[in-house]
Design an enzyme around this catalytic site. Structure first.
Site, PDB file in Angstrom:
ATOM      1  N   ASN A 177      26.718 -47.673  24.193  1.00  0.00           N
ATOM      2  CA  ASN A 177      26.087 -47.704  22.867  1.00  0.00           C
ATOM      3  C   ASN A 177      25.576 -49.116  22.582  1.00  0.00           C
ATOM      4  O   ASN A 177      26.360 -50.021  22.326  1.00  0.00           O
ATOM      5  CB  ASN A 177      27.122 -47.267  21.827  1.00  0.00           C
ATOM      6  CG  ASN A 177      26.588 -47.318  20.413  1.00  0.00           C
ATOM      7  OD1 ASN A 177      25.403 -47.555  20.193  1.00  0.00           O
ATOM      8  ND2 ASN A 177      27.468 -47.109  19.448  1.00  0.00           N
ATOM      9  N   CYS A 200      24.724 -49.440  17.661  1.00  0.00           N
ATOM     10  CA  CYS A 200      25.498 -49.140  16.450  1.00  0.00           C
ATOM     11  C   CYS A 200      25.051 -50.043  15.320  1.00  0.00           C
ATOM     12  O   CYS A 200      25.167 -51.256  15.407  1.00  0.00           O
ATOM     13  CB  CYS A 200      26.991 -49.312  16.693  1.00  0.00           C
ATOM     14  SG  CYS A 200      27.921 -48.890  15.204  1.00  0.00           S
TER      15      CYS A 200
HETATM   16  C1  LIG Z   1      30.505 -40.545  11.352  1.00  0.00           C
HETATM   17  C2  LIG Z   1      29.675 -40.928  12.532  1.00  0.00           C
HETATM   18  C3  LIG Z   1      30.203 -41.804  13.476  1.00  0.00           C
HETATM   19  C4  LIG Z   1      29.457 -42.194  14.585  1.00  0.00           C
HETATM   20  N1  LIG Z   1      30.012 -43.017  15.525  1.00  0.00           N
HETATM   21  C5  LIG Z   1      29.307 -43.319  16.646  1.00  0.00           C
HETATM   22  C6  LIG Z   1      29.880 -44.081  17.699  1.00  0.00           C
HETATM   23  O1  LIG Z   1      31.026 -44.477  17.632  1.00  0.00           O
HETATM   24  N2  LIG Z   1      29.129 -44.362  18.798  1.00  0.00           N
HETATM   25  C7  LIG Z   1      27.839 -43.922  18.906  1.00  0.00           C
HETATM   26  O2  LIG Z   1      27.202 -44.187  19.924  1.00  0.00           O
HETATM   27  N3  LIG Z   1      27.272 -43.167  17.939  1.00  0.00           N
HETATM   28  C8  LIG Z   1      27.963 -42.860  16.818  1.00  0.00           C
HETATM   29  N4  LIG Z   1      27.381 -42.088  15.842  1.00  0.00           N
HETATM   30  C9  LIG Z   1      25.991 -41.633  16.015  1.00  0.00           C
HETATM   31  C10 LIG Z   1      25.946 -40.197  16.568  1.00  0.00           C
HETATM   32  O3  LIG Z   1      26.571 -40.138  17.824  1.00  0.00           O
HETATM   33  C11 LIG Z   1      24.493 -39.718  16.677  1.00  0.00           C
HETATM   34  O4  LIG Z   1      23.773 -40.595  17.510  1.00  0.00           O
HETATM   35  C12 LIG Z   1      23.797 -39.687  15.321  1.00  0.00           C
HETATM   36  O5  LIG Z   1      24.692 -39.277  14.342  1.00  0.00           O
HETATM   37  C13 LIG Z   1      22.555 -38.779  15.331  1.00  0.00           C
HETATM   38  O6  LIG Z   1      22.884 -37.445  15.537  1.00  0.00           O
HETATM   39  P1  LIG Z   1      23.092 -36.371  14.341  1.00  0.00           P
HETATM   40  O7  LIG Z   1      21.889 -36.498  13.436  1.00  0.00           O
HETATM   41  O8  LIG Z   1      23.210 -35.065  15.004  1.00  0.00           O
HETATM   42  O9  LIG Z   1      24.321 -36.785  13.601  1.00  0.00           O
HETATM   43  C14 LIG Z   1      28.136 -41.703  14.739  1.00  0.00           C
HETATM   44  C15 LIG Z   1      27.610 -40.820  13.787  1.00  0.00           C
HETATM   45  C16 LIG Z   1      28.363 -40.429  12.697  1.00  0.00           C
HETATM   46  C17 LIG Z   1      27.750 -39.480  11.705  1.00  0.00           C
END
Ligand SMILES: Cc1cc2nc3c(=O)[nH]c(=O)nc-3n(C[C@H](O)[C@H](O)[C@H](O)COP(=O)(O)O)c2cc1C
Ligand SMILES: Cc1cc2nc3c(=O)[nH]c(=O)nc-3n(C[C@H](O)[C@H](O)[C@H](O)COP(=O)(O)OP(=O)(O)OC[C@H]3O[C@@H](n4cnc5c(N)ncnc54)[C@H](O)[C@@H]3O)c2cc1C
Ligand SMILES: Cc1cc2nc3c(=O)[nH]c(=O)nc-3n(C[C@H](O)[C@H](O)[C@H](O)COP(=O)(O)OP(=O)(O)OC[C@H]3O[C@@H](n4cnc5c(N)ncnc54)[C@H](O)[C@@H]3O)c2cc1C
Ligand SMILES: Cc1cc2nc3c(=O)[nH]c(=O)nc-3n(C[C@H](O)[C@H](O)[C@H](O)COP(=O)(O)O)c2cc1C
Ligand code: FES
Ligand code: FES
Lengths: 303, 256, 303, 256
Positions: free
Chosen positions: A126, A129
């Site tokens: 990642n 972030c």
């Molecule tokens: C509560 C939350 C925590 C997340 N934590 C991480 C993380 O630790 N590492 C990461 O690469 N992406 C993290 N993400 C991003 C998601 O993996 C994803 O890339 C992003 O939410 C887009 O997808 P979605 O629209 O389906 O949620 C997080 C997203 C959310 C909502």
């Protein structure tokens, strides 16, 4: 029954659906609802070298058709992951993508190195972030930094290396090309878009971190566009995500060029979302007489 | 944690005050395992995030749960549109509830405003061993007092403006009772300043105290780490999560 | 009745609400519903030197809580605007922001020069249209280009010059600083986010232009974040927009730092939206006992 | 263009075929000015864009409009959930309708599939001077045939598979009638290939032809330039807009 299996940098997925990092913990909480092996894979919560307590609450805000989060990479550290969480996940029939992060390229490499002796299937690095001050998004917003951190991690691991890209950039295709050149085996996208909400009654940002990462259905059109741009810019596979909440969305993202699809925020609305998406994809493919999901990857015909 | 997600029939709906609704929901498998202090996570049509609402009644025989909630924003307004006979989508029961100790002889239960509903099933569990103190802004905001009385508990009503019951905050009668002694435990749910006040009085008087906290949630089950709450366990700082480690915490663990 | 009047680079607005460029034409169509002088201002459809026919249809797609458009700056050209549309608008009691665009800095300057002898109140220079091949977004995604085109337009006009920024960048604050240094009197943001939708049944992008600009409530949190970042980076006023659909949204954007607020896609959902937003802002201010809307601009208290 | 936006009561709702609904809407000020070929722009709760639906009936005395629409996606599914007595939010009447010329003695009106509804009020305007040809996929998709008959017009029904009426496309009977002669005008609404076929036959036979087009819309009133359609006027290419210059165009103006 259509064939839903896909192969991403040599790794076999029984279906292309993967809960996204950060929304699914290490899978345990959702096992109460369905067996994990219904999923193609799991991207585990972003893990760093040492335990991180994350940001102060509130960490969650709602937005139209989406949400913001500012969890800030809270995690128990890579050693705990390797000892406690990974062995359990490896007993399940699904691909484990260990999502890792760090404040410096060195830290990222150190975390990846620790995974080298494990049986984890893939590493998802990642570099995007938005919720941590150092590293995090900074790596993902410059081609040089993105390449640098990818190179360092590449040097210590033979595992399939997926680099997770930030959408908060002028040209995500350029970043993708940089990490491809630096040795990434695949890219995954999109991470969250930086957003903000203010409680007008208190005059305070809703998130204690002031800003947070936006995800959910609202961002889906941006994900489709970015997956399409990146798929046209690189030769390595693309894992798509961002706002997927139905089988139709997953198919749309695969047509745009994704070889597999992660599902994030939709799981909060409906915890069965990833399982339903697999079923809906199958039904749609069957209704169209398409034998294998591989036959739709990257098939969009631009005007 | 044993929970399910499903669509359940709303067996009854009543408006019990301005913008405050009571739903009775037929969900035998949830009612069978639910405990006082736990909550349900309700889907609001058109919204990404579910809304956490405490359990206000558990009828294991009838297989029903009761919830009482106030319209505070768009999601609760959407949920309030559901009617008797409609389906409600819940993830439930969630969280860690109150500790009910049959050896206790006298306990005090304190609810402030829309924090009163979760105190009702707990009051029922303690029956006449309980003193239920409820506090509201004013007379028109008062809810659930008949229900509390029916549990056999002693009830004390306070309003900020004196338009019903005692004029003042819930901490006043609590302080008096606490100083009199003989209280085994205090349980509270309500606004932060109230909870702080309650916790302080209990600490001063050496009384075991549990409080129910609120935080903005996404998953509701401990997976997303969204609902962090700083606590101390075994003398070490521990980033707890309201949805899984709480919503009920021992007051002494919470880092305010 | 709260005082809703605001002043942006010396221009008085009776209230801070302005229909955004491109959604409101030149105002005529909406006059059937309400008198234009209920509005603080109007940002007219992006106008270029010569007539442009725009992109081939379909130009509109729906997205969760939002939409995509790929109109592609269809407009009758600046001369037509000056002769036919502007005189009429100037008879109304509201501020007219002439939104202009061009494929080259020269063209932008030429368009601005033509407006110099008119009574138009402000120029809004669009350096961020994602729907045209040349110029458009390209100007808005590099600090150098953004500064260059701003300088060229600045050189030919004494009118208050508002430069409209693209959100499709790594750092919108940097672009804002560049155009401020180049002589912009104000910035407006955000233009649309580049997105894409695919019709999975045909395998074709829904928009004939393949990609289009996303707007509507979905983008609101991004707008709030960017307005906040830009307001903290520059000294010139910020005109905010992006997903505003209620008085509360407008207040949120003003707390984030906007001196006035434009309303776009919300007008498609409810054509009375701008008028209702003015009323809702007034009611909210009254309910809080805030005498003037100026008292909330930029007042958000970050944690 | 004279139009209004408002919430109007649904006076009647009927399902007239699988996933096809007929609404009668009480909206006197809209009915008073509406013409055949115009459309209404309907808000679908939870969606940013309104849905354009043609006017299928105008009762100026009762002050009602009728619309007939098919569930094609999420927005129309949402609109279909509205019931008799509910309010429907419309921007109406919009667009440029069909030219009705009282001097015409014989006209042909052609509707294909869900393109048939807008032909009904036009057929009524021409009464027994009209031949109404309707084409559908199969017998179960057939709608509005009784209504067409009631106008006094001659009606011809075609289905692609022959399960009702003539086996074949609407262009078949049109061609026959056109070649026989005596037709003053042809009006059509339906899928693109059908419209092209109709236009070609009319051109060949020198008959005046108007067609109703569809395009994705945002504003619906000519302000956003979203619904472009390439046409020729006075020998010059003209970027027309379906919502304002159309939906009805003279077939010869359209650049296909
Ligand atoms: C509560 C939350 C925590 C997340 N934590 C991480 C993380 O630790 N590492 C990461 O690469 N992406 C993290 N993400 C991003 C998601 O993996 C994803 O890339 C992003 O939410 C887009 O997808 P979605 O629209 O389906 O949620 C997080 C997203 C959310 C909502
Ligand atoms: C464990 C728990 C139990 C609760 N029990 C009850 C109850 O029994 N009765 C009752 O009326 N209310 C209860 N609440 C508060 C209730 O969850 C909020 O009032 C509700 O979520 C607000 O949603 P909204 O759509 O009205 O507001 P919006 O402002 O539209 O909500 C936006 C987002 O913020 C969240 N949010 C806003 N306020 C709160 C809050 N106070 N706590 C947590 N999240 C919030 C919402 O869940 C949503 O995600 C409880 C909260 C928690 C955490
Ligand atoms: C002038 C006009 C008159 C019409 N009259 C009728 C009628 O009388 N009866 C009827 O059943 N249908 C009619 N249609 C088609 C109807 O507008 C679409 O079926 C409807 O908009 C689809 O919306 P949805 O929510 O079902 O689909 P979705 O796919 O969810 O819609 C997504 C977006 O695409 C737009 N869209 C999708 N298909 C069309 C289309 N064919 N034309 C225009 N926009 C589209 C929607 O309006 C929406 O903005 C008419 C269209 C136009 C332009
Ligand atoms: C149909 C449409 C056309 C637009 N045309 C222009 C334009 O010509 N010039 C411009 O600067 N912005 C244009 N925009 C962008 C809007 O002015 C505004 O920046 C954007 O839509 C975000 O606001 P919203 O979310 O309120 O719609 C257009 C937007 C839409 C939806
Ligand atoms: S809400 Fe996800 S961990 Fe508590
Ligand atoms: S839909 Fe806006 S111009 Fe036609």
């Amino acid at each position: 029954m259509a064939d839903l299996s896909v192969k991403v940098c040599g790794v076999d997925f029984k279906n292309p659906i993967i809960p996204a990092s950060g929304v699914f913990g290490y899978g345990r909480e959702y096992e109460e609802l369905f067996p994990l092996d219904k999923l193609g894979g799991i991207a585990t919560k972003g893990t760093t070298l040492h335990l991180r307590t994350g940001n102060i609450a509130p960490r969650i805000a709602e937005t139209p058709s989406g949400m913001l989060n500012s969890v800030g990479l809270q995690n128990p550290g890579i050693d705990h992951f390797i000892e406690t969480e990974l062995p359990y996940l490896l007993t399940k029939d699904l691909v484990v993508l260990a999502n890792i992060a760090g404040s410096t390229p060195d830290e990222c490499a150190e975390v990846a190195a620790k995974l080298e002796d494990t049986d984890v299937h893939m590493i998802e690095l990642n570099i995007s972030c938005p919720n941590v001050k150092q590293g995090g998004a900074a790596f993902g917003t410059s081609c040089e930094m993105a390449a640098e951190v990818t190179k360092r991690v590449r040097a210590v691991t033979k595992k399939p290396l997926v680099v997770k890209l930030s959408p908060n950039v002028t040209s995500i295709a350029d970043i993708a090309k940089s990490v491809e050149a630096a040795g990434a085996d695949a890219v995954s996208l999109i991470n969250t878009l930086l957003g903000m909400r203010i409680d007008i009654n208190t005059g305070r940002p809703i998130l204690h971190n002031n800003v947070g990462g936006m995800s959910g259905p609202a961002v889906f059109p941006i994900a489709v566009r970015m997956v399409w741009q990146v798929a046209n810019a690189v030769k390595i596979p693309v894992i798509g995500m961002g706002g997927v909440s139905s089988g139709r969305d997953a198919i749309e993202l695969m047509m745009a060029g994704a070889s597999a699809v992660q599902v994030g925020a939709a799981i909060f609305t409906d915890p069965y979302a990833p399982v339903k998406i697999v079923e809906e994809m199958n039904d749609w493919l069957d209704s169209k007489g398409i034998a294998s999901v591989n036959d739709i990857i990257g098939t969009v015909k631009p005007w | 944690m044993k929970y399910t997600q499903g669509q359940y029939i709303i067996a009854d709906k009543t408006a019990i005050a301005r913008e405050i609704y009571s739903f009775t929901i037929s969900c035998p498998e949830v009612a069978a395992v639910a405990c006082p202090g736990q909550f349900v996570h309700i889907r609001a049509k058109g919204y990404t995030l579910r809304r956490p609402i405490s359990i206000c009644g558990i009828d294991k025989e009838k297989g029903t749960l009761r919830i009482v909630f106030e319209i505070r924003g768009e999601g609760t307004a959407e949920i309030a549109k559901l009617n008797k006979g409609d389906l409600i989508d819940m993830l439930a029961p969630l969280g860690h509830g109150f500790t009910v100790d049959p050896s206790y002889n006298k306990v005090i239960l304190i609810g402030g405003g829309i924090g009163t509903p979760p105190m009702l099933p707990l009051t029922k569990a303690y029956g006449d061993k309980a003193v239920a103190i409820s506090g509201f802004r004013n007379a028109s905001a008062v809810i659930l007092q008949d229900d509390f009385r029916k549990t056999g508990a002693e009830t004390i009503l306070c309003t900020d403006d004196g338009s019903a019951g005692i004029h003042g905050f819930v901490t006043q009668p609590l302080k008096e009772l606490a100083e009199k002694g003989g209280i085994d435990a205090v349980y509270a749910c309500g606004p932060m300043p109230m909870l702080k006040g309650v916790a302080a009085i209990c600490k001063e008087n050496g009384i075991f105290c549990q409080i129910s906290l609120e935080e903005r949630m996404a998953c509701g089950i401990g997976a997303c780490l969204g609902c962090a709450c700083r606590t101390v366990r075994n003398d070490e700082e521990y980033f707890a999560h309201v949805c899984k480690d709480g919503p009920v915490f021992n007051a002494e663990e919470v880092l305010w």
